[in-house]
Scaffold this active site. Structure first.
Site, PDB file in Angstrom:
ATOM      1  N   LYS A 145       5.964  -7.288  13.992  1.00 47.71           N
ATOM      2  CA  LYS A 145       4.271  -8.257  13.150  1.00 47.71           C
ATOM      3  C   LYS A 145       5.277  -9.149  12.695  1.00 47.71           C
ATOM      4  O   LYS A 145       4.463 -10.487  12.669  1.00 47.71           O
ATOM      5  CB  LYS A 145       3.725  -7.577  12.359  1.00 47.71           C
TER       6      LYS A 145
ATOM      7  N   ARG B 263      -0.782   2.686  -1.120  1.00 47.64           N
ATOM      8  CA  ARG B 263      -1.317   2.294  -0.454  1.00 47.64           C
ATOM      9  C   ARG B 263      -1.688   3.418   0.389  1.00 47.64           C
ATOM     10  O   ARG B 263      -2.952   3.976   0.023  1.00 47.64           O
ATOM     11  CB  ARG B 263      -0.073   0.645   0.482  1.00 47.64           C
TER      12      ARG B 263
HETATM   13  C1  LIG Z   1       5.253  -3.850   7.983  1.00 49.62           C
HETATM   14  C2  LIG Z   1       5.545  -2.361   8.117  1.00 49.62           C
HETATM   15  C3  LIG Z   1       6.878  -1.957   8.021  1.00 49.62           C
HETATM   16  C4  LIG Z   1       7.537  -3.112   8.108  1.00 49.62           C
HETATM   17  O1  LIG Z   1       8.349  -3.307   6.846  1.00 49.62           O
HETATM   18  P1  LIG Z   1       9.658  -4.196   6.756  1.00 49.62           P
HETATM   19  O2  LIG Z   1      10.027  -4.587   5.123  1.00 49.62           O
HETATM   20  O3  LIG Z   1       9.263  -5.321   7.362  1.00 49.62           O
HETATM   21  O4  LIG Z   1      10.951  -3.618   7.266  1.00 49.62           O
HETATM   22  C5  LIG Z   1       6.652  -0.727   8.101  1.00 49.62           C
HETATM   23  N1  LIG Z   1       5.966   0.406   8.331  1.00 49.62           N
HETATM   24  C6  LIG Z   1       4.723   0.054   8.409  1.00 49.62           C
HETATM   25  C7  LIG Z   1       3.781   0.717   8.242  1.00 49.62           C
HETATM   26  C8  LIG Z   1       5.150  -1.654   8.206  1.00 49.62           C
HETATM   27  O5  LIG Z   1       3.115  -1.887   8.036  1.00 49.62           O
END
Ligand SMILES: *Cc1c(COP(=O)(O)O)cnc(C)c1O
Length: 354
Positions: free
Chosen positions: A35, A128
């Site tokens: 993302k 969250r």
């Molecule tokens: C964005 C996201 C990740 C990845 O997080 P990083 O810190 O970039 O590795 C993993 N799990 C969820 C649910 C996310 O929204």
């Protein structure tokens, strides 16, 4: 064309490989989270055969773009009721926490004769997404198991996002314990135990990753070579696969304190200035409308960022060893927030290298 985001695909590929190997030793498979760079297909193509097992993104739009890539897709954000029809077409595993949404997935999956895989999110304290209350989780599972077009394949948790809670051996172990409890109580296999994001990597280095964790979802670690519990660099990984390059549009010597009565700047703040005498100031063609300016650092460490408005960023280049001229380029490293906004911005050109 400038400003531009220069992307070294080989460095990202290197990072992905390194992390696949690091996690393999713990029997953990990686979901590469795409993302932060809007799932640019050029990058995903370069990492798809590094041993990563899944592609994961928060947006169905992005996963749709990657339909041709032959890896299972995970939807990271709790799905909106209104996107379920799309979900069953483009997503292989969704992360869920609401039974009503899961019922809707079941209905839509039935229409296209599909069995849709889900993992249930458990909140281990970050506050969250996910089930906070274990009874509620088990209630949900009982209902899920009655749905014909849903297959419960796993559990997941997410830490260090809202509450900034650091993954520990203890809180991660809880997720594994819950998975085992589900397996025993309902006689099903829970193979997908997805313990977290780039903030869980430190547990591997400390030899504290609980046995049984089978998956990590890694975004920042692959893109920027950093673990995110403490913000440390990952040994052997590149932090500079992404570079922002901007052009100088004005270069003049000016006083360091504006002349006249100080009111409010373009964003309604009343600024304070330190008098440092006459300084050499460069204006570059990028501003707050283009990207998140607060998370970039000049690669020339002798440059200071003075401030920005919507379209201009002002630099103090007095101390630099480089004799900058109008038209010269200035390069920046990006932190997560800047990379995210630069990737998303239509005003920043993307240039792929390697
Ligand atoms: C964005 C996201 C990740 C990845 O997080 P990083 O810190 O970039 O590795 C993993 N799990 C969820 C649910 C996310 O929204």
């Amino acid at each position: 064309m400038y400003p531009r985001l220069e992307i070294d695909i080989q460095k990202i590929r290197h990072n992905a490989k390194l992390l696949v190997d690091k996690c393999k030793k713990e029997n953990i498979q990686i979901a590469a989270v795409t993302k932060v760079y809007c799932a640019f297909p050029e990058i995903v193509e370069a990492i798809k055969d590094t041993g990563i097992k899944y592609i994961a993104d928060s947006r169905i739009q992005n996963l749709k773009k990657l339909k041709h890539i032959n890896l299972p897709k995970i939807l990271l954000r709790i799905p909106m009721m209104s996107e379920v029809e799309e979900l069953v077409r483009y997503v292989d595993i969704s992360l869920n926490s609401e039974i009503d949404v899961i019922r809707k997935i079941d209905q839509e999956a039935k229409k296209i004769n599909k069995v849709q895989k889900i993992a249930l999110m458990v909140d281990l304290g970050d506050l969250r997404e996910g089930y906070f209350n274990e009874e509620e989780l088990f209630d949900c599972i009982e209902q899920v198991l009655k749905l014909e077009n849903i297959k419960l394949v796993g559990v997941g948790t997410n830490l260090t996002c809202y509450g900034a809670i650091i993954p520990s051996k203890e809180n991660t172990q809880k997720l594994v314990d819950i998975a085992k409890k589900i397996e025993k109580r309902y006689k099903i296999d829970i193979d997908f135990i997805s313990a977290g994001n780039s903030s869980s990597l430190h547990l591997i280095d400390k030899n504290q990753m609980p046995q049984g964790v089978s998956n990590l979802r890694l975004g920042e670690a692959i893109a920027l070579g950093r673990e995110t519990a403490y913000g440390d660099k990952i040994e052997g990984a590149y932090q500079d696969a992404f570079k922002l390059i901007c052009e100088i549009v004005e270069l003049k010597e000016k006083p360091s304190v504006p002349i006249g009565e100080i009111g409010m700047d373009a964003f309604g703040n009343k600024p304070v200035y330190e008098d440092r005498g006459i300084r050499k100031r460069a204006i570059i063609g990028i501003g707050k409308q283009d990207i998140n300016i607060s998370a970039i650092t000049p690669i020339d460490t002798k440059i200071d960022i003075l401030g920005a408005s919507s379209d201009h960023l002002i630099l103090d280049v007095t101390e630099s060893d480089i004799n900058y001229k109008v038209g010269d380029k200035v390069e920046f490293n990006l932190e997560y927030g800047a990379l995210m906004s630069a990737a998303t911005s239509e005003y920043v050109y993307k240039v792929f290298k390697g």
